[in-house]
Design a protein around this motif. Sequence first.
Motif, short mmCIF file in Angstrom:
data_model
loop_
_atom_site.label_atom_id
_atom_site.label_comp_id
_atom_site.label_asym_id
_atom_site.label_seq_id
_atom_site.Cartn_x
_atom_site.Cartn_y
_atom_site.Cartn_z
N ALA A 19 -6.73 -6.24 -13.16
CA ALA A 19 -6.79 -5.86 -12.74
C ALA A 19 -8.23 -4.79 -12.73
O ALA A 19 -8.17 -3.69 -14.06
CB ALA A 19 -6.54 -5.50 -10.85
N SER A 20 -9.18 -5.49 -11.98
CA SER A 20 -11.03 -4.53 -12.82
C SER A 20 -12.06 -4.45 -11.67
O SER A 20 -11.90 -5.22 -9.92
CB SER A 20 -12.71 -6.06 -13.56
OG SER A 20 -13.55 -5.21 -13.26
N LEU A 21 -11.87 -2.93 -11.26
CA LEU A 21 -12.05 -2.37 -9.87
C LEU A 21 -13.57 -1.76 -10.29
O LEU A 21 -13.61 -1.08 -11.52
CB LEU A 21 -10.85 -1.44 -9.51
CG LEU A 21 -9.67 -1.30 -9.02
CD1 LEU A 21 -9.21 -0.90 -8.60
CD2 LEU A 21 -10.04 -2.89 -7.94
N ASN A 22 -14.68 -1.54 -9.66
CA ASN A 22 -16.20 -0.95 -9.61
C ASN A 22 -16.56 -0.93 -8.97
O ASN A 22 -16.81 -0.53 -7.79
CB ASN A 22 -17.09 -2.59 -10.24
CG ASN A 22 -16.65 -3.63 -11.45
OD1 ASN A 22 -16.02 -3.70 -12.21
ND2 ASN A 22 -16.30 -5.31 -10.28
N CYS A 23 -17.66 -0.32 -9.34
CA CYS A 23 -17.86 1.46 -8.30
C CYS A 23 -19.28 1.20 -9.25
O CYS A 23 -19.74 1.41 -9.78
CB CYS A 23 -17.85 2.43 -8.62
SG CYS A 23 -18.49 3.34 -7.54
N SER A 32 -20.08 13.91 -13.00
CA SER A 32 -18.04 13.56 -13.34
C SER A 32 -18.16 12.54 -11.87
O SER A 32 -18.36 12.13 -11.64
CB SER A 32 -17.43 14.88 -13.10
OG SER A 32 -17.40 16.00 -13.49
N PHE A 33 -17.14 11.98 -12.65
CA PHE A 33 -16.37 10.57 -12.09
C PHE A 33 -14.93 10.68 -12.05
O PHE A 33 -14.00 10.80 -12.99
CB PHE A 33 -16.53 9.06 -12.68
CG PHE A 33 -18.58 9.61 -13.15
CD1 PHE A 33 -18.83 10.28 -13.83
CD2 PHE A 33 -19.52 9.18 -11.69
CE1 PHE A 33 -20.75 10.28 -14.83
CE2 PHE A 33 -20.65 8.83 -11.86
CZ PHE A 33 -20.98 10.25 -13.43
N PHE A 34 -14.07 9.97 -11.06
CA PHE A 34 -12.63 10.18 -10.86
C PHE A 34 -12.87 8.50 -10.10
O PHE A 34 -13.15 7.88 -9.13
CB PHE A 34 -12.60 11.46 -9.48
CG PHE A 34 -13.46 12.31 -10.11
CD1 PHE A 34 -14.28 12.94 -10.22
CD2 PHE A 34 -12.56 13.24 -11.06
CE1 PHE A 34 -15.13 13.97 -10.56
CE2 PHE A 34 -12.85 14.49 -11.59
CZ PHE A 34 -14.27 14.76 -11.16
N TRP A 35 -11.68 8.09 -10.29
CA TRP A 35 -10.40 7.35 -9.46
C TRP A 35 -9.23 7.48 -8.55
O TRP A 35 -8.46 8.36 -9.51
CB TRP A 35 -10.38 6.27 -10.20
CG TRP A 35 -11.19 5.17 -10.27
CD1 TRP A 35 -12.71 5.08 -12.23
CD2 TRP A 35 -11.97 4.58 -9.90
NE1 TRP A 35 -12.77 4.74 -11.87
CE2 TRP A 35 -12.67 3.98 -11.02
CE3 TRP A 35 -12.01 3.27 -9.00
CZ2 TRP A 35 -14.16 2.86 -10.34
CZ3 TRP A 35 -12.18 2.50 -8.32
CH2 TRP A 35 -13.29 2.17 -9.05
N TYR A 36 -9.51 7.49 -7.55
CA TYR A 36 -7.75 7.71 -7.18
C TYR A 36 -7.28 6.90 -6.09
O TYR A 36 -7.82 5.26 -6.04
CB TYR A 36 -8.81 8.58 -5.70
CG TYR A 36 -9.00 10.04 -5.86
CD1 TYR A 36 -10.07 10.82 -6.17
CD2 TYR A 36 -8.49 11.61 -5.78
CE1 TYR A 36 -10.49 11.70 -6.47
CE2 TYR A 36 -8.46 12.18 -5.94
CZ TYR A 36 -9.84 12.24 -6.14
OH TYR A 36 -9.95 14.43 -6.52
N ARG A 37 -6.40 6.79 -5.91
CA ARG A 37 -5.20 5.95 -5.68
C ARG A 37 -4.37 5.87 -4.35
O ARG A 37 -3.83 6.83 -4.15
CB ARG A 37 -3.71 5.35 -6.33
CG ARG A 37 -3.37 3.97 -6.39
CD ARG A 37 -2.15 3.94 -7.34
NE ARG A 37 -1.20 4.25 -6.73
CZ ARG A 37 -0.39 5.00 -8.53
NH1 ARG A 37 -0.49 4.37 -8.97
NH2 ARG A 37 0.27 6.28 -8.51
N LEU A 88 -10.26 4.32 -4.56
CA LEU A 88 -11.38 5.39 -4.16
C LEU A 88 -11.79 5.52 -5.83
O LEU A 88 -11.14 6.57 -6.01
CB LEU A 88 -11.43 6.09 -3.32
CG LEU A 88 -9.95 6.37 -2.38
CD1 LEU A 88 -9.94 7.25 -1.60
CD2 LEU A 88 -10.81 5.61 -0.83
N CYS A 89 -12.95 5.32 -5.52
CA CYS A 89 -14.59 5.89 -6.92
C CYS A 89 -14.47 7.36 -5.94
O CYS A 89 -15.68 7.11 -4.86
CB CYS A 89 -15.18 4.50 -6.95
SG CYS A 89 -16.66 5.39 -8.10
N ALA A 90 -14.70 8.36 -6.83
CA ALA A 90 -15.81 9.09 -5.72
C ALA A 90 -16.39 10.17 -7.45
O ALA A 90 -16.24 10.06 -8.61
CB ALA A 90 -14.92 10.77 -6.38
#
Lengths: 108, 117
Positions: A19-23, A32-37, A88-90
């Motif tokens: 699965a490829s998720l983009n932001c 700084s960059f974060f991925w939340y589920r 969620l991309c942060a």
Amino acid sequence: QKEVEQNSGPLSVPEGAIASLNCTYSDRVSQSFFWYRQYSGKSPELIMSIYSNGDKEDGRFTAQLNKASQYVSLLIRDSQPSDSATYLCAVSGNDMRFGAGTRLTVKP
Amino acid sequence: DGGITQSPKYLFRKEGQNVTLSCEQNLNHDAMYWYRQDPGQGLRLIYYSQIVNDFQKGDIAEGYSVSREKKESFPLTVTSAQKNPTAFYLCASSPQGTTSGGTDTQYFGPGTRLTVL
């Protein structure tokens, strides 16, 4: 223009696939960059953080950052039905900005 | 057992009523935040606090108030001035707030779902 943009989905992949998720983000000084589920009805859970260009791997998850293109992505290898959630991309600079999230469905 | 707790899990408000949402953390984090999440939208910042007895407005502070009398606690009051309060409210904390290195990693509590009757 939204500060942090994600494709809302739904993104559907078969079990075992990647699965490829983009932001994309608009603030060039972001550091700084974060991925939340986020499972339905639950709060966001941190799964990855990345601070420099390139790839960062953690188990089945790989975060990719390209600051020149203002682009960050999350790859999930060997996707499982339990990965079905909103991601969620942060993006962090002087404050933290969140995208609206991409809903991922992994079909058995 | 360290973490962030929010109470209640569900809250119902009548028109014209003020309600207070609780947020407590035992992680010894300096900074705490309140967000609002509506369906299909990203998290929107209501208020944040980087130290005790100090807090700043976020993007959507109108109709809300906070206090930070103790490091562990950051309660949010939804006042009657907030015309559309039905939403999922999330409290977060981070070891530090914003420094020259950017805004620190944030960790979320379980949330409070507020419904206006």
